[in-house]
Structures are given as C-alpha cells and as structure tokens.
Design a protein around this motif. Structure first.
Motif, PDB file in Angstrom:
ATOM      1  N   PRO A   1       0.779  -1.160  -0.125  1.00 39.36           N
ATOM      2  CA  PRO A   1      -0.234  -0.092   0.071  1.00 39.36           C
ATOM      3  C   PRO A   1       0.869   1.184   0.094  1.00 39.36           C
ATOM      4  CG  PRO A   1      -0.019  -1.061   2.092  1.00 39.36           C
ATOM      5  CD  PRO A   1       0.801  -1.796   1.260  1.00 39.36           C
ATOM      6  N   ILE A   2       1.989   1.150   0.426  1.00 38.78           N
ATOM      7  CA  ILE A   2       3.045   2.141   0.403  1.00 38.78           C
ATOM      8  C   ILE A   2       4.491   1.829  -0.134  1.00 38.78           C
ATOM      9  CG2 ILE A   2       1.611   3.711   2.184  1.00 38.78           C
ATOM     10  CD1 ILE A   2       3.857   2.569   4.014  1.00 38.78           C
ATOM     11  N   GLU A   3       5.221   2.620  -0.195  1.00 36.70           N
ATOM     12  CA  GLU A   3       6.584   2.730  -0.718  1.00 36.70           C
ATOM     13  C   GLU A   3       7.600   1.731   0.133  1.00 36.70           C
ATOM     14  OE1 GLU A   3      10.230   5.217  -3.035  1.00 36.70           O
ATOM     15  OE2 GLU A   3       8.753   5.994  -1.540  1.00 36.70           O
ATOM     16  N   ILE A   4       7.997   0.665  -0.384  1.00 35.68           N
ATOM     17  CA  ILE A   4       9.055   0.068   0.300  1.00 35.68           C
ATOM     18  C   ILE A   4      10.498   0.260  -0.161  1.00 35.68           C
ATOM     19  CG2 ILE A   4       9.752  -2.139   1.293  1.00 35.68           C
ATOM     20  CD1 ILE A   4       7.045  -1.326   2.276  1.00 35.68           C
ATOM     21  N   VAL A   5      11.348   0.622   0.595  1.00 33.83           N
ATOM     22  CA  VAL A   5      12.657   1.035   0.067  1.00 33.83           C
ATOM     23  C   VAL A   5      13.682   0.416   1.010  1.00 33.83           C
ATOM     24  CG1 VAL A   5      11.882   3.142  -0.961  1.00 33.83           C
ATOM     25  CG2 VAL A   5      12.798   3.369   1.287  1.00 33.83           C
ATOM     26  N   ARG A   6      14.947   0.205   0.436  1.00 35.10           N
ATOM     27  CA  ARG A   6      16.170  -0.151   1.458  1.00 35.10           C
ATOM     28  C   ARG A   6      16.832   1.005   1.734  1.00 35.10           C
ATOM     29  NH1 ARG A   6      21.572  -3.707  -0.184  1.00 35.10           N
ATOM     30  NH2 ARG A   6      22.663  -3.138   1.906  1.00 35.10           N
ATOM     31  N   VAL A   7      17.163   1.220   3.016  1.00 34.42           N
ATOM     32  CA  VAL A   7      17.825   2.227   3.593  1.00 34.42           C
ATOM     33  C   VAL A   7      19.237   2.381   3.206  1.00 34.42           C
ATOM     34  CG1 VAL A   7      18.318   3.533   5.682  1.00 34.42           C
ATOM     35  CG2 VAL A   7      16.158   2.438   5.811  1.00 34.42           C
ATOM     36  N   LEU A   8      19.529   3.356   2.329  1.00 37.67           N
ATOM     37  CA  LEU A   8      20.934   3.559   1.854  1.00 37.67           C
ATOM     38  C   LEU A   8      21.349   4.810   1.833  1.00 37.67           C
ATOM     39  CD1 LEU A   8      20.662   1.197  -1.377  1.00 37.67           C
ATOM     40  CD2 LEU A   8      22.178   0.688   0.658  1.00 37.67           C
ATOM     41  N   ASP A   9      20.747   5.848   2.466  1.00 43.61           N
ATOM     42  CA  ASP A   9      21.132   7.175   2.785  1.00 43.61           C
ATOM     43  C   ASP A   9      21.043   7.747   4.290  1.00 43.61           C
ATOM     44  OD1 ASP A   9      18.827   9.182   2.985  1.00 43.61           O
ATOM     45  OD2 ASP A   9      18.241   7.788   1.559  1.00 43.61           O
ATOM     46  N   ALA A  10      21.888   8.493   4.614  1.00 39.77           N
ATOM     47  CA  ALA A  10      22.160   8.955   5.884  1.00 39.77           C
ATOM     48  C   ALA A  10      20.582   9.555   6.432  1.00 39.77           C
ATOM     49  CB  ALA A  10      23.326   9.764   6.189  1.00 39.77           C
ATOM     50  N   ALA A  11      20.278  10.310   5.624  1.00 36.92           N
ATOM     51  CA  ALA A  11      18.909  11.117   6.067  1.00 36.92           C
ATOM     52  C   ALA A  11      17.959  10.278   6.502  1.00 36.92           C
ATOM     53  CB  ALA A  11      18.480  11.865   4.982  1.00 36.92           C
ATOM     54  N   LEU A  12      17.617   9.175   5.512  1.00 34.73           N
ATOM     55  CA  LEU A  12      16.544   8.235   5.865  1.00 34.73           C
ATOM     56  C   LEU A  12      16.837   7.406   7.176  1.00 34.73           C
ATOM     57  CD1 LEU A  12      13.888   6.969   5.389  1.00 34.73           C
ATOM     58  CD2 LEU A  12      14.938   5.343   3.759  1.00 34.73           C
ATOM     59  N   ALA A  13      18.269   7.039   7.160  1.00 33.62           N
ATOM     60  CA  ALA A  13      18.641   6.185   8.510  1.00 33.62           C
ATOM     61  C   ALA A  13      18.409   7.346   9.690  1.00 33.62           C
ATOM     62  CB  ALA A  13      19.989   5.874   8.195  1.00 33.62           C
ATOM     63  N   ASP A  14      18.608   8.338   9.670  1.00 32.46           N
ATOM     64  CA  ASP A  14      18.320   9.124  10.800  1.00 32.46           C
ATOM     65  C   ASP A  14      17.021   9.239  11.070  1.00 32.46           C
ATOM     66  OD1 ASP A  14      19.672  11.097  12.787  1.00 32.46           O
ATOM     67  OD2 ASP A  14      18.379  12.554  11.631  1.00 32.46           O
ATOM     68  N   LYS A  15      16.308   9.209  10.003  1.00 33.37           N
ATOM     69  CA  LYS A  15      14.807   9.176  10.472  1.00 33.37           C
ATOM     70  C   LYS A  15      14.136   7.824  11.106  1.00 33.37           C
ATOM     71  CE  LYS A  15      12.985  12.229   6.764  1.00 33.37           C
ATOM     72  NZ  LYS A  15      12.186  12.300   5.685  1.00 33.37           N
ATOM     73  N   VAL A  16      14.737   6.734  10.753  1.00 40.87           N
ATOM     74  CA  VAL A  16      14.474   5.517  11.349  1.00 40.87           C
ATOM     75  C   VAL A  16      15.099   5.552  12.765  1.00 40.87           C
ATOM     76  CG1 VAL A  16      14.810   3.077  11.323  1.00 40.87           C
ATOM     77  CG2 VAL A  16      14.103   4.588   9.146  1.00 40.87           C
ATOM     78  N   ASN A  17      16.391   5.788  12.953  1.00 42.58           N
ATOM     79  CA  ASN A  17      16.949   5.936  14.183  1.00 42.58           C
ATOM     80  C   ASN A  17      16.195   6.742  15.231  1.00 42.58           C
ATOM     81  OD1 ASN A  17      19.075   4.109  13.219  1.00 42.58           O
ATOM     82  ND2 ASN A  17      20.293   5.543  12.951  1.00 42.58           N
ATOM     83  N   LYS A  18      15.782   7.944  14.597  1.00 46.90           N
ATOM     84  CA  LYS A  18      14.887   8.645  15.724  1.00 46.90           C
ATOM     85  C   LYS A  18      13.519   8.043  15.910  1.00 46.90           C
ATOM     86  CE  LYS A  18      17.117  13.092  14.554  1.00 46.90           C
ATOM     87  NZ  LYS A  18      16.872  14.509  13.874  1.00 46.90           N
ATOM     88  N   ALA A  19      12.925   7.391  14.961  1.00 42.43           N
ATOM     89  CA  ALA A  19      11.747   6.814  15.192  1.00 42.43           C
ATOM     90  C   ALA A  19      11.481   5.832  16.113  1.00 42.43           C
ATOM     91  CB  ALA A  19      11.046   6.361  14.018  1.00 42.43           C
ATOM     92  N   VAL A  20      12.669   5.015  16.214  1.00 48.99           N
ATOM     93  CA  VAL A  20      12.827   4.022  17.018  1.00 48.99           C
ATOM     94  C   VAL A  20      13.468   4.268  18.348  1.00 48.99           C
ATOM     95  CG1 VAL A  20      13.881   1.535  17.355  1.00 48.99           C
ATOM     96  CG2 VAL A  20      13.276   2.364  15.208  1.00 48.99           C
TER      97      VAL A  20
END
Length: 251
Positions: free
Chosen positions: A125-144
């Motif tokens: 239902p939404i986009e699935i991506v592999r985390v390969l850049d620092a900005a997205l990695a930072d978003k996931v780390n902050k979410a967790v």
C-alpha cells in the motif's frame, strides 16, 4: 533420518540466531557469539570498565541440570538460558527441570525459518525502500529512539540491510536482515500502530526475503512474537521449534 535432519536444521538456526543478535548489540560495545561445548553464548567482549550486560545461553538437546551446571561454571554474572524444544517435542521435561532448579520462565517465542524457494508477491500500500542514505537512516533511528543502522551499513553490499515503508517520506515501518554465513537473521520488524492491518508488514518481509535470496542466502531465520507468528507463515516461514527463556530467581 528425518529427526536427525530436523535437529541439524534447528542447530543451524540457533547459530544464525546467536550470531545475528550480536550485530545490533555490538553498536555500543562488541557483543560476541561463542561456542561453549554444545552450547552457544552471546555476551560482551571483555570490558576495562562498566558492567557486563546479561549473557544469553542457548541450549538444545541438553538436560536442564547439565545446562545450568555449564552456565554457572562459565558465566561472568547475570545470565538467561534460552532452552529450545523442537517442534513436536514435549516441553514438560524442560519446564519441570528448570522449575526444580529455581529458574523462572520469562517468555516463549516460536523459532521460524524460510528456505527462500517460494516468496509470495503482495501489492504494497505504500513505498518500500532499502535504507541507503544517511537522512533516511537518521529518520528511522529517531523513530525507534535508538540506532538501528550505522553509516557503514549504507552500502549495497553491507551485511546488515534495513528496509523502510515510507508514508510521505517518513518511516511507517521497518525491518532489518543480517547476514550470517549463507543465512540471514531477521531483526526488528515493526509497523507503527496507525499503519497496521494494511499489509505493510507483509510487504516489508517479502521485499527483505527477495533481497536475502539475491544476496546468496539459503536460509532465513527469526524468533517470532506470538503476534508475529500469525504473520510470518503468510510469507512462507515455518516453525521448527520454541524458545523458552529462563532466568534464576532472585533471593
């Protein structure tokens, strides 16, 4: 012969389990999987200062009294015992044995595997991506609220691969795959409550499993929560055993 093969498969899964969980736990201090006789133990590498984290000992096919004897002889301090019963094996001797040794059962988890031969396809239902850049990695780390991926994992051939489900560019869910020899350990599948029951977890798992296979994995292993155990068979996982987590009672 069938029972022997099932036992070898479970032993392989436990090795993947033990080595896989050490990778994220090593983000702050090296956390190692070591073989002690017929058992695996995961624990901190030697420290110059600070307290050691709790050790986890993995036992399959070893009687509770022998397991506890080995652990007490080799532990540095706090420990938990992960006693594994194969699917179809009675767990009553395990429960009774640790109860008699004054060890408390904390929880149970199904141990599941996927042979990666058949991976279903589901529309996400939404986009699935592999985390390969620092900005997205930072978003996931902050979410967790703790690090799930390090800068050295943001390359295509990294042994830890993280995937994120994105809603307007922000992570709605995530999962990680960790390479162990020619197998993979699945870690930290999570979908935010407001996005659940839409097939996002299923889509994350299928994307991860396809990448596992394309990177040469021949077996995917995970320990499921009892909620997760309802999802994983939908993408092809099979239960091969149950983990019983025991800790000594405090006096």
């Amino acid at each position: 012969m069938i029972e022997a093969e099932a036992g070898r498969l479970l032993d392989t899964a436990l090795e993947v389990f033990a080595q896989g969980i050490c990778v994220p736990r090593s983000f702050t201090h090296p956390y190692l999987a070591e073989r002690v006789g017929e058992m695996w133990v995961t624990r901190d590498a030697p420290r110059r200062r600070g307290r050691y984290r709790r050790e986890e000992w993995f036992a399959h096919g070893i009687a509770p009294d022998e397991t506890v004897r080995i652990v007490r002889r080799n532990t540095r301090g706090q420990y938990a015992i992960c006693a594994i019963c194969a699917l179809g094996e009675s767990d009553e001797p395990t429960r009774a044995g640790y109860r008699a040794l004054d060890h408390r059962l904390g929880f149970t988890e199904p141990i599941m595997i996927h042979d990666l031969r058949k991976i279903p396809r589901f529309a996400s239902p939404i986009e699935i991506v592999r985390v390969l850049d620092a900005a997205l990695a930072d978003k996931v780390n902050k979410a967790v609220r703790r690090r799930q991926i390090l800068p050295e994992h943001l390359t295509p051939d990294a042994p830890l691969r993280m995937y994120a489900a994105l809603m307007d560019g922000d992570p709605a869910g995530w999962v990680s795959s960790i390479e162990v020899a020619r197998a993979t350990w699945c870690a930290n599948l999570y979908v935010k409550p407001e996005f659940r029951r839409r097939g996002i977890g299923r889509a994350l798992m299928c994307r991860m499993l396809r990448d596992d296979r394309s990177h040469g994995s021949q077996l995917a292993v995970l320990a499921a929560s009892h909620t997760g155990a309802l999802l994983y068979p939908l993408v092809g996982y099979e239960q091969i055993g149950t983990l019983f987590m025991y800790t000594p009672r405090r006096r």
